[in-house]
Design an enzyme around this catalytic site. Sequence first.
Site, PDB file in Angstrom:
ATOM      1  N   ARG A  86     -69.138 -10.435  63.523  1.00  0.00           N
ATOM      2  CA  ARG A  86     -68.431 -11.500  64.234  1.00  0.00           C
ATOM      3  C   ARG A  86     -67.245 -12.012  63.420  1.00  0.00           C
ATOM      4  O   ARG A  86     -67.160 -11.791  62.211  1.00  0.00           O
ATOM      5  CB  ARG A  86     -69.395 -12.674  64.490  1.00  0.00           C
ATOM      6  CG  ARG A  86     -69.984 -13.218  63.198  1.00  0.00           C
ATOM      7  CD  ARG A  86     -70.567 -14.601  63.318  1.00  0.00           C
ATOM      8  NE  ARG A  86     -71.157 -15.009  62.041  1.00  0.00           N
ATOM      9  CZ  ARG A  86     -70.485 -15.494  61.017  1.00  0.00           C
ATOM     10  NH1 ARG A  86     -69.169 -15.628  61.086  1.00  0.00           N
ATOM     11  NH2 ARG A  86     -71.101 -15.839  59.898  1.00  0.00           N
ATOM     12  N   GLY A  87     -66.367 -12.743  64.067  1.00  0.00           N
ATOM     13  CA  GLY A  87     -65.318 -13.431  63.346  1.00  0.00           C
ATOM     14  C   GLY A  87     -65.874 -14.631  62.595  1.00  0.00           C
ATOM     15  O   GLY A  87     -67.014 -15.049  62.804  1.00  0.00           O
ATOM     16  N   GLY A  88     -65.053 -15.185  61.710  1.00  0.00           N
ATOM     17  CA  GLY A  88     -65.473 -16.363  60.962  1.00  0.00           C
ATOM     18  C   GLY A  88     -65.870 -16.040  59.539  1.00  0.00           C
ATOM     19  O   GLY A  88     -65.659 -14.926  59.042  1.00  0.00           O
ATOM     20  N   TYR A  92     -75.005 -20.449  57.851  1.00  0.00           N
ATOM     21  CA  TYR A  92     -76.452 -20.418  57.688  1.00  0.00           C
ATOM     22  C   TYR A  92     -77.113 -20.435  59.054  1.00  0.00           C
ATOM     23  O   TYR A  92     -76.648 -21.118  59.974  1.00  0.00           O
ATOM     24  CB  TYR A  92     -76.913 -21.655  56.893  1.00  0.00           C
ATOM     25  CG  TYR A  92     -78.401 -21.927  56.977  1.00  0.00           C
ATOM     26  CD1 TYR A  92     -79.314 -21.171  56.238  1.00  0.00           C
ATOM     27  CD2 TYR A  92     -78.894 -22.925  57.824  1.00  0.00           C
ATOM     28  CE1 TYR A  92     -80.681 -21.407  56.343  1.00  0.00           C
ATOM     29  CE2 TYR A  92     -80.258 -23.169  57.920  1.00  0.00           C
ATOM     30  CZ  TYR A  92     -81.148 -22.406  57.182  1.00  0.00           C
ATOM     31  OH  TYR A  92     -82.497 -22.636  57.273  1.00  0.00           O
ATOM     32  N   HIS A  93     -78.211 -19.687  59.194  1.00  0.00           N
ATOM     33  CA  HIS A  93     -79.064 -19.779  60.376  1.00  0.00           C
ATOM     34  C   HIS A  93     -80.488 -20.011  59.905  1.00  0.00           C
ATOM     35  O   HIS A  93     -80.911 -19.482  58.870  1.00  0.00           O
ATOM     36  CB  HIS A  93     -79.028 -18.494  61.206  1.00  0.00           C
ATOM     37  CG  HIS A  93     -77.702 -18.195  61.822  1.00  0.00           C
ATOM     38  ND1 HIS A  93     -76.975 -19.133  62.525  1.00  0.00           N
ATOM     39  CD2 HIS A  93     -76.968 -17.057  61.858  1.00  0.00           C
ATOM     40  CE1 HIS A  93     -75.858 -18.581  62.963  1.00  0.00           C
ATOM     41  NE2 HIS A  93     -75.831 -17.326  62.563  1.00  0.00           N
ATOM     42  N   GLY A 163     -68.838 -18.098  66.357  1.00  0.00           N
ATOM     43  CA  GLY A 163     -68.396 -16.825  65.791  1.00  0.00           C
ATOM     44  C   GLY A 163     -68.619 -15.750  66.824  1.00  0.00           C
ATOM     45  O   GLY A 163     -69.747 -15.573  67.311  1.00  0.00           O
ATOM     46  N   GLY A 174     -71.883 -15.700  69.295  1.00  0.00           N
ATOM     47  CA  GLY A 174     -71.727 -16.895  70.118  1.00  0.00           C
ATOM     48  C   GLY A 174     -71.707 -18.175  69.323  1.00  0.00           C
ATOM     49  O   GLY A 174     -70.798 -18.393  68.521  1.00  0.00           O
ATOM     50  N   ILE A 175     -72.739 -19.026  69.500  1.00  0.00           N
ATOM     51  CA  ILE A 175     -72.711 -20.355  68.900  1.00  0.00           C
ATOM     52  C   ILE A 175     -74.006 -20.624  68.144  1.00  0.00           C
ATOM     53  O   ILE A 175     -75.039 -20.013  68.408  1.00  0.00           O
ATOM     54  CB  ILE A 175     -72.511 -21.462  69.955  1.00  0.00           C
ATOM     55  CG1 ILE A 175     -73.749 -21.591  70.852  1.00  0.00           C
ATOM     56  CG2 ILE A 175     -71.271 -21.187  70.803  1.00  0.00           C
ATOM     57  CD1 ILE A 175     -73.756 -22.813  71.742  1.00  0.00           C
ATOM     58  N   CYS A 192     -68.414 -21.962  56.588  1.00  0.00           N
ATOM     59  CA  CYS A 192     -67.196 -21.640  57.337  1.00  0.00           C
ATOM     60  C   CYS A 192     -65.936 -21.844  56.499  1.00  0.00           C
ATOM     61  O   CYS A 192     -64.851 -22.087  57.036  1.00  0.00           O
ATOM     62  CB  CYS A 192     -67.118 -22.444  58.627  1.00  0.00           C
ATOM     63  SG  CYS A 192     -68.524 -22.131  59.733  1.00  0.00           S
TER      64      CYS A 192
END
Length: 243
Positions: A86-88, A92-93, A163, A174-175, A192
């Site tokens: 993804r972009g960005g 953290y998840h 992202g 997505g988000i 970020c």
Amino acid sequence: MSVTREAMTLLPLPDNLPPVEWRIERKLVPYEAAVAQMDARSAAIAAGHASELVWLLEHPPLYTSGTSAQPGELIEARFPVHTAGRGGQMTYHGPGQRVAYVMLDLKRRGPDVRRFVATLEEWIIRTLGQFNVRGERREDRIGVWVRRPDKGAGFEDKIAALGIRVKQWVTLHGISFNVDPELSHFFGIVPCGVSSPLYGVTSLSDLGLTTTMPDVDMALRREFEQLFGATKIAEAALTANEA
């Protein structure tokens, strides 16, 4: 002169498109398995073999590194680090964070990535409004931000990150929306790429809201349908061989 995201026209509501499948996972989903399944589903959507999908889930604690990430943004590898397409930058998840992987066909909805991103931001902002939280865009910072006058003048915290990736005009990733994650886990990275002491990370819980994940899911679905069209509950489990 380029149009700001705040002033940008959102994607139009689709005409005569089938409902988007809406799938919620109740167990933590490993990141690599999620990406494999997302890749397979997006390819199936592009080939016309599957319907569009919003996949809501939580991951075990981990960091992901987007295409714009810099090595110095990883301060301490407290958790596994995954390279994301993804972009960005770094993010953290983990548990308590609602991740929504959004797989939509922009060929049919409008092949404009900037408008898609602006519409995703609007989705988050409207969802926050359901909980009386004012989320805002910032032209120099990606994501959705909440002002924190309780911390001092000029302080703002990010409550949701974005992202995305687009393949064959089908969107991926997505988000991520902070409901009640362990915020100290963000300290292992520069989230970020934003390092100013004025800017931190927050969540609905950190803002004093005792909101459940099902409450957030209902609000997300309600506001998604206002912006992207009808949804339907997915009938079968997502598999990695859907393509």
